[in-house]
Design a protein around this motif. Sequence first.
Motif, PDB file in Angstrom:
ATOM      1  N   THR A  88      33.493  50.325  42.917  1.00 41.95           N
ATOM      2  CA  THR A  88      33.726  51.704  42.486  1.00 41.95           C
ATOM      3  C   THR A  88      34.207  52.574  43.631  1.00 41.95           C
ATOM      4  N   LEU A  89      33.612  52.424  44.810  1.00 45.04           N
ATOM      5  CA  LEU A  89      34.022  53.223  45.963  1.00 45.04           C
ATOM      6  C   LEU A  89      35.470  52.929  46.362  1.00 45.04           C
ATOM      7  N   VAL A  90      35.830  51.665  46.378  1.00 44.78           N
ATOM      8  CA  VAL A  90      37.207  51.306  46.749  1.00 44.78           C
ATOM      9  C   VAL A  90      38.192  51.784  45.684  1.00 44.78           C
ATOM     10  N   TRP A  91      37.791  51.709  44.418  1.00 36.99           N
ATOM     11  CA  TRP A  91      38.670  52.187  43.340  1.00 36.99           C
ATOM     12  C   TRP A  91      38.876  53.703  43.437  1.00 36.99           C
ATOM     13  N   LEU A  92      37.831  54.452  43.798  1.00 39.33           N
ATOM     14  CA  LEU A  92      37.973  55.887  44.004  1.00 39.33           C
ATOM     15  C   LEU A  92      38.885  56.186  45.198  1.00 39.33           C
ATOM     16  N   TYR A 121      33.789  39.341  44.047  1.00 39.79           N
ATOM     17  CA  TYR A 121      32.686  39.694  43.151  1.00 39.79           C
ATOM     18  C   TYR A 121      32.984  39.345  41.696  1.00 39.79           C
ATOM     19  N   LYS A 122      33.834  38.386  41.471  1.00 41.62           N
ATOM     20  CA  LYS A 122      34.219  38.063  40.090  1.00 41.62           C
ATOM     21  C   LYS A 122      33.036  37.581  39.259  1.00 41.62           C
ATOM     22  N   ASP A 123      32.061  36.932  39.883  1.00 41.26           N
ATOM     23  CA  ASP A 123      30.898  36.442  39.147  1.00 41.26           C
ATOM     24  C   ASP A 123      30.025  37.597  38.639  1.00 41.26           C
ATOM     25  N   HIS A 124      30.069  38.738  39.330  1.00 42.45           N
ATOM     26  CA  HIS A 124      29.281  39.892  38.910  1.00 42.45           C
ATOM     27  C   HIS A 124      30.043  40.807  37.955  1.00 42.45           C
ATOM     28  N   LEU A 125      31.360  40.695  37.932  1.00 44.78           N
ATOM     29  CA  LEU A 125      32.180  41.607  37.133  1.00 44.78           C
ATOM     30  C   LEU A 125      32.584  41.017  35.797  1.00 44.78           C
ATOM     31  N   ILE A 126      32.896  39.725  35.782  1.00 42.04           N
ATOM     32  CA  ILE A 126      33.445  39.103  34.578  1.00 42.04           C
ATOM     33  C   ILE A 126      32.313  38.699  33.653  1.00 42.04           C
ATOM     34  N   THR A 127      32.438  39.059  32.398  1.00 35.86           N
ATOM     35  CA  THR A 127      31.485  38.658  31.375  1.00 35.86           C
ATOM     36  C   THR A 127      32.077  37.528  30.540  1.00 35.86           C
ATOM     37  N   PHE A 154      44.990  48.467  47.965  1.00 34.95           N
ATOM     38  CA  PHE A 154      45.111  47.601  46.791  1.00 34.95           C
ATOM     39  C   PHE A 154      44.851  46.135  47.158  1.00 34.95           C
ATOM     40  N   LEU A 155      45.293  45.738  48.334  1.00 34.10           N
ATOM     41  CA  LEU A 155      45.023  44.367  48.777  1.00 34.10           C
ATOM     42  C   LEU A 155      43.526  44.159  48.992  1.00 34.10           C
ATOM     43  N   PHE A 156      42.877  45.143  49.580  1.00 36.27           N
ATOM     44  CA  PHE A 156      41.436  45.052  49.792  1.00 36.27           C
ATOM     45  C   PHE A 156      40.684  45.076  48.462  1.00 36.27           C
ATOM     46  N   PHE A 157      41.170  45.888  47.521  1.00 38.53           N
ATOM     47  CA  PHE A 157      40.532  45.951  46.206  1.00 38.53           C
ATOM     48  C   PHE A 157      40.652  44.623  45.461  1.00 38.53           C
ATOM     49  N   SER A 158      41.834  44.027  45.488  1.00 41.30           N
ATOM     50  CA  SER A 158      41.996  42.727  44.825  1.00 41.30           C
ATOM     51  C   SER A 158      41.130  41.662  45.480  1.00 41.30           C
ATOM     52  N   THR A 159      40.940  41.751  46.791  1.00 37.87           N
ATOM     53  CA  THR A 159      40.050  40.812  47.477  1.00 37.87           C
ATOM     54  C   THR A 159      38.600  40.996  47.029  1.00 37.87           C
ATOM     55  N   ASP A 181      23.557  40.877  44.770  1.00 36.22           N
ATOM     56  CA  ASP A 181      23.110  42.039  44.000  1.00 36.22           C
ATOM     57  C   ASP A 181      24.274  42.580  43.173  1.00 36.22           C
ATOM     58  N   PRO A 182      24.228  42.469  41.843  1.00 33.36           N
ATOM     59  CA  PRO A 182      25.344  42.971  41.022  1.00 33.36           C
ATOM     60  C   PRO A 182      25.563  44.469  41.180  1.00 33.36           C
ATOM     61  N   LYS A 183      24.491  45.245  41.337  1.00 34.80           N
ATOM     62  CA  LYS A 183      24.640  46.683  41.488  1.00 34.80           C
ATOM     63  C   LYS A 183      25.371  47.036  42.775  1.00 34.80           C
ATOM     64  N   LYS A 184      25.057  46.336  43.846  1.00 32.32           N
ATOM     65  CA  LYS A 184      25.736  46.592  45.107  1.00 32.32           C
ATOM     66  C   LYS A 184      27.214  46.210  45.022  1.00 32.32           C
ATOM     67  N   ALA A 185      27.509  45.096  44.360  1.00 33.50           N
ATOM     68  CA  ALA A 185      28.897  44.671  44.199  1.00 33.50           C
ATOM     69  C   ALA A 185      29.701  45.689  43.393  1.00 33.50           C
ATOM     70  N   LYS A 186      29.134  46.158  42.282  1.00 30.41           N
ATOM     71  CA  LYS A 186      29.834  47.138  41.450  1.00 30.41           C
ATOM     72  C   LYS A 186      29.968  48.480  42.167  1.00 30.41           C
TER      73      LYS A 186
END
Length: 227
Positions: free
Chosen positions: A40-44, A167-173, A157-162, A31-36
């Motif tokens: 977002t939560l980890v970035w916050l 989820y790179k398939d859902h984030l990268i265009t 930051f390590l968890f965020f990069s992971t 689910d792309p919405k769940k991945a994003k």
Amino acid sequence: RQYTVTTVHSHDSTQHCIMNGSPLGQLKTDDPKKAKHRITLVWLACIVLYVGAVIAGWAVAAGGNGAASGGLGFAACFSIAVTGIVGCFGTTVMRKYPTPPAMGIFLGVVSVLSMQYLILSAIFAGQAENASQDDDESEYSNDVAFSMFSCFLFIIFLFFSTLVWTYKDHLITVDPLAPGEVYDAPTSAAEPVVEGNATGFTPPTPAEAGAGGAVTQYAGASQGVSM
């Protein structure tokens, strides 16, 4: 009789089984919405811990005594400034330019930044121990606070990069200007396109062609038919 049994292993299925049995497999989602939303939560959370690190770094820079404390204060302020720049860059990339090159650079910078905070956490923990031996309570508390926030930033930051890698398939265009990619440029509204004309070529009128047969030839050529 001799029989030869050939076993064919699928790389995709094997990789899928490995991912499902690993902690990263538990994070996988279609689910792309769940991945994003998770990103977002980890970035916050990174931003919240960054604000705490800013306060702790300011306290280290303002309350340190001696040459060593001055150098550590500079290291704390410089790392905080670099993190702020990376945060602005990463927010812009994820919102507006999530292309493969930009996301790859951002992922690499975040990974290096995570390792930097691991080193800072160890350095300030050692400085806090020296301050405790000198009975300097103020410097001890400041060093401990920044060491703790550095450790938290290393983990987040390590968890965020992971997560970004997972989820790179859902984030990268897809980059439309990348080699090998097909990009359909929008046609201008001022130029009418004949139905079935994939190239956007407009056949000439009979007056322009000078003969009716020429019109048939141009129309057939525009539709990819050899006359």
